[in-house]
Design a protein around this motif. Structure first.
Motif, short mmCIF file in Angstrom:
data_model
loop_
_atom_site.label_atom_id
_atom_site.label_comp_id
_atom_site.label_asym_id
_atom_site.label_seq_id
_atom_site.Cartn_x
_atom_site.Cartn_y
_atom_site.Cartn_z
N VAL A 313 0.59 8.24 3.59
CA VAL A 313 -0.81 7.80 3.63
C VAL A 313 -1.73 8.98 3.90
CG1 VAL A 313 -2.49 6.42 4.93
CG2 VAL A 313 -0.28 5.43 4.29
N ARG A 317 -4.51 9.95 1.08
CA ARG A 317 -5.91 9.86 1.50
C ARG A 317 -6.63 11.17 1.19
NH1 ARG A 317 -8.93 11.38 5.84
NH2 ARG A 317 -10.80 10.10 6.27
N TYR A 331 -3.45 5.22 -2.69
CA TYR A 331 -4.18 4.91 -1.46
C TYR A 331 -4.67 3.47 -1.47
CZ TYR A 331 -7.27 5.73 2.54
OH TYR A 331 -7.89 5.67 3.76
N LEU A 335 -3.76 0.64 1.32
CA LEU A 335 -4.75 -0.17 2.01
C LEU A 335 -4.47 -1.66 1.83
CD1 LEU A 335 -7.88 1.92 1.01
CD2 LEU A 335 -7.19 1.45 3.37
N THR A 340 -2.15 1.56 6.26
CA THR A 340 -3.09 2.43 6.98
C THR A 340 -3.37 1.92 8.39
OG1 THR A 340 -4.94 1.17 6.06
CG2 THR A 340 -4.23 3.12 4.85
#
Length: 396
Positions: A313, A317, A331, A335, A340
């Motif tokens: 992550v 990101r 990403y 999410l 996350t």
């Protein structure tokens, strides 16, 4: 720079897979010019003079010039002037450097003339037209086939909006290359490749290899690219991987990325996820967004080492914020899954929308991403979708 390899990051909503994508056939061989800096090959001070300049107050037996510079006592006046110019340049005293460089350059010192030309390009000149003044200084040194002067005349002939009567950039780059200047070799190879003439493209590969053999990481990358695409000769993925690794090992981000992808895909040799992850990490740590996305993908998959969702992550990101669409896709997936820390469908929807276009805003075809977007839309009210769509569109 050109990214050749890409991947489809999701084959479904619960699994990842690396697969090859279309290799872009792009003729742009060189990146945009970096901001002009004083070339290291012109810093010709003897080691003892450099040491004296660094520890001037402690030196004994050295002759001190009127302005406080430490100079060799037996230097002739022209060399004195050029030495002073270099010391002033090293100290950031551009005006003093200009005065001494012009003094020595006017007396026939070619390196000093080149320095004066470079300072003129940076605006350190009393002439009304700095670029024209720089051309005059470079032409003085070019009469003696000074390789750096020839190269900069080529740059001006290629890039300037003003006609200085220089003619073809190709001729200047050729002379610089033949005089042994690595940057000239790369620029000449670029001109040859872009000509579209098969014989020129073959010569482009030859000149690029010469520059690569002399240690230029940019030339190594360009040579790998030529082998990779079969430009100027047969496609040779083994050589491509070799040169990507050579340049990547010297810190060239795109090359390390391409090397990593070739290891992951088994191109130019065996497939090995450990090596793939190692090369991708080298590239990702330089801030290269595509590598950050692909490193994150391998960490998610547990390829080449243990699965590490938190680190995955982190990298996707970073790649997302830097604008890489594949990192943005992963990403968004993270999410949506809650990797996350908590599930955030609205944020995931925003990132999957961003992943629909490349850095230039052109649409990217990816049926898997389209299905993922549709699945997210099924969980979001229409009004929320429109609000997020408008916010993402406003960023472009």
């Amino acid at each position: 720079m050109i990214m050749f390899r890409s991947v489809l990051v999701l084959t479904c909503l619960t699994a990842f897979a690396i697969t090859p994508a279309h290799a872009r056939q792009d003729d742009d061989a060189l990146p945009a010019e970096e901001p002009l800096v004083f070339p290291g090959e012109l810093i010709l001070l003897p080691a003892d003079v450099q040491d004296a300049a660094q520890t001037e107050a402690q030196q004994e037996g050295a002759a001190e010039g009127d302005d406080g510079d430490v100079l060799p006592s037996d230097a002739n006046p022209v060399e004195d002037a050029y030495t002073r110019a270099q010391l002033a340049h090293a100290a950031g005293d551009w005006e003093t450097a200009r005065i001494y460089a012009e003094t020595a350059g006017s007396a026939g010192h070619d390196d000093a003339a080149v320095m004066a030309g470079l300072l003129a390009l940076d605006g350190w000149t009393e002439a009304a037209e700095p670029e024209a003044q720089a051309v005059r200084w470079f032409q003085r040194a070019a009469e003696d086939q000074h390789p750096v002067a020839l190269y900069h005349l080529g740059l001006i002939a290629r890039d300037s909006d003003t006609d200085h009567g220089l003619g073809s950039a190709r001729s200047w780059f050729r002379q610089s290359a033949e005089a042994g200047h690595v940057a000239g070799m790369i620029a000449y190879a670029d001109v040859l490749e872009k000509s579209g003439v098969p014989q020129d493209i073959a010569q482009s590969r030859i000149w690029t290899e010469r520059a690569a053999q002399l240690g230029s990481q940019e030339a190594m990358y360009q040579l790998a690219r030529l082998h990779d695409l079969g430009r100027g000769g047969e496609q040779d993925l083994v050589s491509a991987r070799h040169w990507y690794e050579q340049a990547g090992g010297l810190g060239h981000p795109e090359s390390a990325f391409e090397a990593g992808m070739m290891w992951a895909l088994g191109q130019g040799g065996e497939s090995d996820d450990v090596n793939a992850r190692r090369w991708l990490r080298l590239s990702a740590e330089t801030g290269y967004a595509p590598a950050q996305g692909q490193l994150g993908l391998m960490l998610y998959q547990g390829r080449g080492g243990p699965e590490n969702i938190d680190e995955a992550v982190h990298w996707v990101r970073l790649g997302s914020l830097a604008g890489d669409p594949e990192a943005q896709f992963i990403y968004a997936y993270a999410l949506a899954r809650g990797d996350t820390g908590e599930r955030d469908i609205e944020a995931a929807y925003g990132w999957v929308l961003r992943a629909a276009t490349d850095a230039e805003g052109l649409p990217l075809e990816n049926p898997v991403r389209d299905r993922f977007q549709a699945a997210l839309e099924g969980d979001l009210p229409l009004a929320t979708q429109i609000q997020i769509q408008e916010a993402v569109a406003a960023e472009r």
